[in-house]
Design a protein around this motif. Structure first.
Motif, mmCIF file in Angstrom:
data_model
loop_
_atom_site.group_PDB
_atom_site.id
_atom_site.type_symbol
_atom_site.label_atom_id
_atom_site.label_comp_id
_atom_site.label_asym_id
_atom_site.label_seq_id
_atom_site.Cartn_x
_atom_site.Cartn_y
_atom_site.Cartn_z
ATOM 1 N N HIS A 176 -0.948 0.471 -11.568
ATOM 2 C CA HIS A 176 -2.406 0.592 -11.487
ATOM 3 C C HIS A 176 -2.973 1.614 -12.462
ATOM 4 N N GLU A 224 -1.865 -0.581 -5.766
ATOM 5 C CA GLU A 224 -3.073 0.038 -5.216
ATOM 6 C C GLU A 224 -4.201 -0.980 -5.087
ATOM 7 N N VAL A 263 0.857 -1.177 0.000
ATOM 8 C CA VAL A 263 0.000 0.000 0.000
ATOM 9 C C VAL A 263 0.895 1.228 0.000
ATOM 10 N N ARG A 264 0.621 2.157 -0.901
ATOM 11 C CA ARG A 264 1.519 3.301 -1.061
ATOM 12 C C ARG A 264 1.228 4.358 0.003
ATOM 13 N N SER A 278 -10.449 -0.155 -12.208
ATOM 14 C CA SER A 278 -10.318 -0.024 -10.764
ATOM 15 C C SER A 278 -11.665 -0.178 -10.052
#
Length: 313
Positions: A276, A250, A16-17, A162
């Motif tokens: 992503h 993501e 997770v960024r 997404s």
């Protein structure tokens, strides 16, 4: 980077960024979770449900000179739509963007689809793009997909990126979206997993993440778990192509694999190095999707993965 199909279960990125969130914000949520849990829970829920402001800025800055800008009503909200070609006279493709994005994100797809004979319809999800800023959720976004689809009738295909993949799938489940084929790019599959990723990203304690889900269930009137795609994908019948990058940090590749494994007859095309966002406009991904829309075999049929326990044969 060329799309590359895979048949084995490779090493995947589930990072997770968190660097996107300022340290001060993470500190505030971490400390607030202990000192003011109620207030922190409300703030976290509001943040989780509010698209980022750049969705609006980028949408208003985008060129609309080559499309017809219109409006559709959905759930008491006005949605901005973008149309290329004539959906009443041509087979048409519905594009659904992801969280904190906007409808004109479809631009890399428009010319290839038009050259293939399709009209293209895109729109801004509630609270996104040129629409009025607001909080929103997956159920409302699925209703928006259905509202746009009903305006034009059955689509030749739905193309979603997404969170838009989750919204499109939910609209198909509830009968609001009819389409001949589906192309899902880096689709999000699991609302609960998304909430936990958000919690880790902002430094929210686990009990407050669970409290956030309970709050959403009261608002939506349905269990959050029922919105995750493994609850209903096995009932789907239309052909589907899922495209997901192995290094997506993501929405993990496993979620795209889940779509391909649980959606009867779906196929999976895995890429590496596109992440992503770039995957949503990559020319080779677009070319592969067009081959799929022509009925050509693209990707692989995924039946099971040893590290994912709820596959079907």
């Amino acid at each position: 980077m060329s799309p590359t199909t895979v048949s084995a279960s490779p090493q995947k990125s589930t990072t997770v960024r968190s660097f996107r969130v300022p340290r001060a914000v993470r500190w505030a949520f971490a400390a607030g979770g202990w000192l003011m849990p109620g207030t922190t829970l409300r703030r976290a829920s509001r943040l989780f449900a509010t698209p980022l402001a750049h969705s609006h800025r980028r949408a208003w800055e985008a060129d609309v000179s080559d499309c017809r800008v219109g409006q559709v009503e959905s759930g008491g909200r006005t949605l901005t739509t973008y149309t290329w070609g004539d959906p009443a006279a041509q087979p048409w493709v519905l594009f659904t963007h992801g969280w904190s994005s906007f409808g004109l994100r479809c631009r890399p797809w428009v010319e290839p689809l038009r050259q293939a004979g399709y009209a293209v319809v895109s729109f801004d999800l509630p609270g996104h793009g040129r629409n009025e800023p607001a909080q929103t959720n997956l159920v409302e976004c699925a209703g928006a997909v259905a509202a746009v689809a009903r305006w034009h009738g059955p689509a030749a295909a739905v193309l979603a990126h997404s969170m838009g993949g989750g919204a499109a799938a939910l609209a198909i489940r509830d009968g609001g979206l009819q389409a001949g084929r589906a192309v899902l790019v880096a689709p999000a599959a699991d609302v609960l997993a998304a909430g936990h990723r958000f919690g880790r990203m902002v430094g929210l304690r686990e009990p407050l993440v669970e409290g956030m889900f309970r709050q959403f269930e009261r608002q939506l009137g349905v269990p959050v778990a029922s919105l995750s795609v493994h609850a209903y994908l096995p009932r789907f019948g239309m052909p589907a192509l899922v495209v997901h990058d192995l290094e997506d940090d993501e929405v993990p590749w496993e979620e795209g694999e889940r779509y391909a494994r649980l959606w009867p007859g779906a196929r999976l095309l895995s890429t590496r190095g596109l992440g992503h966002h770039r995957i949503a406009g990559d020319p080779e991904v677009i070319a592969a999707a067009l081959r799929f829309l022509r009925g050509e075999p693209v990707g692989e049929r995924v039946v099971s993965s040893p590290n994912l326990p709820f596959g079907i044969a």
